[in-house]
Design a protein around this motif. Structure first.
Motif, PDB file in Angstrom:
ATOM      1  N   LYS A   1      -6.260   0.199   1.473  1.00 33.65           N
ATOM      2  CA  LYS A   1      -7.413   0.042   0.151  1.00 33.65           C
ATOM      3  C   LYS A   1      -8.134   1.411   0.127  1.00 33.65           C
TER       4      LYS A   1
ATOM      5  N   THR B   1      -5.479  -1.888  -6.016  1.00 34.63           N
ATOM      6  CA  THR B   1      -5.381  -2.240  -4.804  1.00 34.63           C
ATOM      7  C   THR B   1      -5.056  -3.678  -4.475  1.00 34.63           C
TER       8      THR B   1
ATOM      9  N   GLY C   1       0.794  -1.047   0.109  1.00 36.42           N
ATOM     10  CA  GLY C   1       0.031  -0.017   0.185  1.00 36.42           C
ATOM     11  C   GLY C   1       0.929   1.369   0.115  1.00 36.42           C
TER      12      GLY C   1
END
Length: 502
Positions: free
Chosen positions: A434, A426, A402
């Motif tokens: 996310k 994602t 991420g």
């Protein structure tokens, strides 16, 4: 399953320290025979460390591991396999040039007379292990000829050859279509019915609730909760994972009238055929379709990463005459690729260096990098995208997926990019990150930038998109406005009619 059922796997007080960090702190886990047990947590929660210890790759500093009541010392992956523990990694550990059977017996080939490999016996045993899982997989087929879902089944069959009592699966559906997931879910259910215990690591909550009966939540390397999934909700699980409630946001549209990107007749052989559409300022345009439908190829053509065989791409009414990524970047187009680690980052370089890649001429006008200015601007942008930890000189490979994605987004913001192309934005990213990526995409659109999102997750497209194009067999099969969007509508156009009829 009764709460007093015996444990197939009992991990107690497991601790693992690395210099300057406690990766696991007195972690505990119980998995019962024939149970599909989810292991959940954000990236950095300690799941990977726990799995590496369980598979014999790492040795814990403290704590115990017991299988069927017998305490074990797992000194190597071979010791773990002999104890009946098998790992199926997200990136499959297979040799493409070898056959299915050869991969299943890799490192432990059966021999005749102690000298020659007994291929006939290997293929017979491989076929026997594959039969209850997928009898259509031929033991003599090259592994590279199989779909990802079939290759995963080969790994499961390989584990069964070792009489595995525990199979740990790391993000097993990251590259699967919905129908392939259903097939894998059926295989997992069959294994559980045979008494095999499954540890299921995933960020996809809908699949966790569909597949698993219980879940262990980890956060910051520690045990947080053990939950019966039938008696809880997705929101409650996520709150335990991230330590806070995540707000469920409504779709917000920032679409303006101005057209910024015009694609006409764009083609690349049979991969993309005669694709035409417009993208407006502030719009988030979703692109849906099955794997192999041409979604990724279409983005790569627009970004100049692949050569087109026909058609035009125009930005603000000006055609991109020159091919290639430099021309696309100069025109204000930036690609956030599907294969982040392979195509999106320079792993050994720092986060700040990765952010600066397309903007370096601005920071080095005479060939000399203005380091202070570069670090100041990169630091400001990385703070805006909420990089964690805020260590901009740290190699980007040491950040979670991420945070790597946040760095790539900051890269295109630094470059002044007006059209951002997100391919599976994602994938492999935990639930907390996310939500942050969704917020960043919506913020970019609100600032007047235009976004195209390719995603295999239909809820993701429904959350983000003002409009969705559905691709099928290289062509744009449908255009769905916001008011007509639903998972059923997308699937109806994505799946060929012959398959639907079958």
């Amino acid at each position: 399953m009764a709460s007093d059922a015996p444990s197939r796997l009992h991990i107690q007080g497991l601790t693992k320290r690395f210099p300057g960090v406690v990766a696991l702190g007195e972690m505990s886990l119980r998995v019962r025979p024939g149970e599909v047990h989810a292991l959940l947590g954000e990236n950095g929660a300690g799941k990977s460390t726990l799995m590496r210890i369980l598979s014999g790759v790492l040795r814990p500093d403290e704590g115990t591991i017991a299988v069927d009541g017998e305490e074990l010392t797992l000194r190597s992956p071979l010791a773990a396999r002999r104890a009946g523990i098998a790992m199926i990694h997200q990136e499959l550990q297979q040799v493409p040039e070898l056959t299915v059977a050869q991969n299943m017996f890799l490192g432990r080939a059966l021999r005749r007379g102690g000298l020659f490999v007994d291929r006939a016996r290997q293929e017979a045993l491989a076929a026997e292990a594959l039969a209850p899982l997928d009898s259509a997989i031929r033991p003599d087929a090259p592994i590279r000829s199989l779909r990802v879902a079939q290759r995963q089944i080969v790994e499961i069959a390989r584990a069964l050859l070792d009489n595995a009592r525990i199979i740990a699966m790391d993000e097993p559906t990251s590259s699967l279509t919905p129908s392939e997931f259903e097939r894998l879910a059926a295989v997992i259910a069959g294994l559980a019915a045979r008494g095999v215990s499954i540890i299921y690591v995933s960020h996809k909550m809908d699949e966790v609730f569909r597949t698993c009966s219980r879940a262990t939540i980890m956060r910051d390397g520690r045990f947080i909760a053990d939950l019966d999934l039938a008696g809880t909700t997705e929101g409650a699980v996520v709150a335990q994972m991230v330590g806070r409630e995540l707000a469920v946001a409504e779709h917000r549209s920032s679409v303006q009238a101005e057209t910024v990107l015009s694609v006409r007749g764009l083609s690349a052989g049979t991969k993309v055929v005669d694709a035409s559409f417009d993208l407006r300022r502030g719009e988030v345009l979703g692109i849906a379709g099955l794997i192999g439908s041409g979604r990724t190829e279409l983005l790569r053509l627009i970004a100049g990463a692949d050569r087109r065989s026909g058609g035009t791409v125009a930005v603000n009414g000006r055609p991109l005459v020159r091919a290639g990524t430099r021309a696309a970047i100069a025109a204000g187009i930036g690609l956030v690729p599907e294969e982040r680690k392979r195509d999106g980052i320079v792993p050994q370089r720092s986060m700040v260096a990765n952010v600066a890649l397309p903007s370096m001429p601005r920071f080095a006008p005479r060939g000399i990098v203005r380091g202070r200015r570069l670090r100041a601007e990169a630091g400001r942008l990385l703070a805006e995208v909420n990089l964690r930890p805020m260590q901009i000189d740290r190699p980007i490979r040491l950040f979670s997926g991420g945070n790597q994605q946040k760095g790539i987004i900051a890269r295109w913001i630094a470059a002044g990019t007006q059209i951002l192309l997100f391919d599976e934005p994602t994938r492999g990213i935990d639930i907390g990150a996310k939500a942050e990526i969704y917020g960043l995409i919506e913020r970019l659109a609100a600032e007047g930038k235009s976004v195209i999102v390719v995603s295999s997750e239909l809820p993701e497209l429904l959350r983000l998109s003002d409009r969705v194009l559905v691709m099928r067999q290289g062509r744009i099969a449908a255009e769905l406005p916001r008011e007509a969007l639903s998972e059923q509508a997308i699937v109806a156009h994505a799946v060929p009619q012959s398959v639907r009829a079958a």
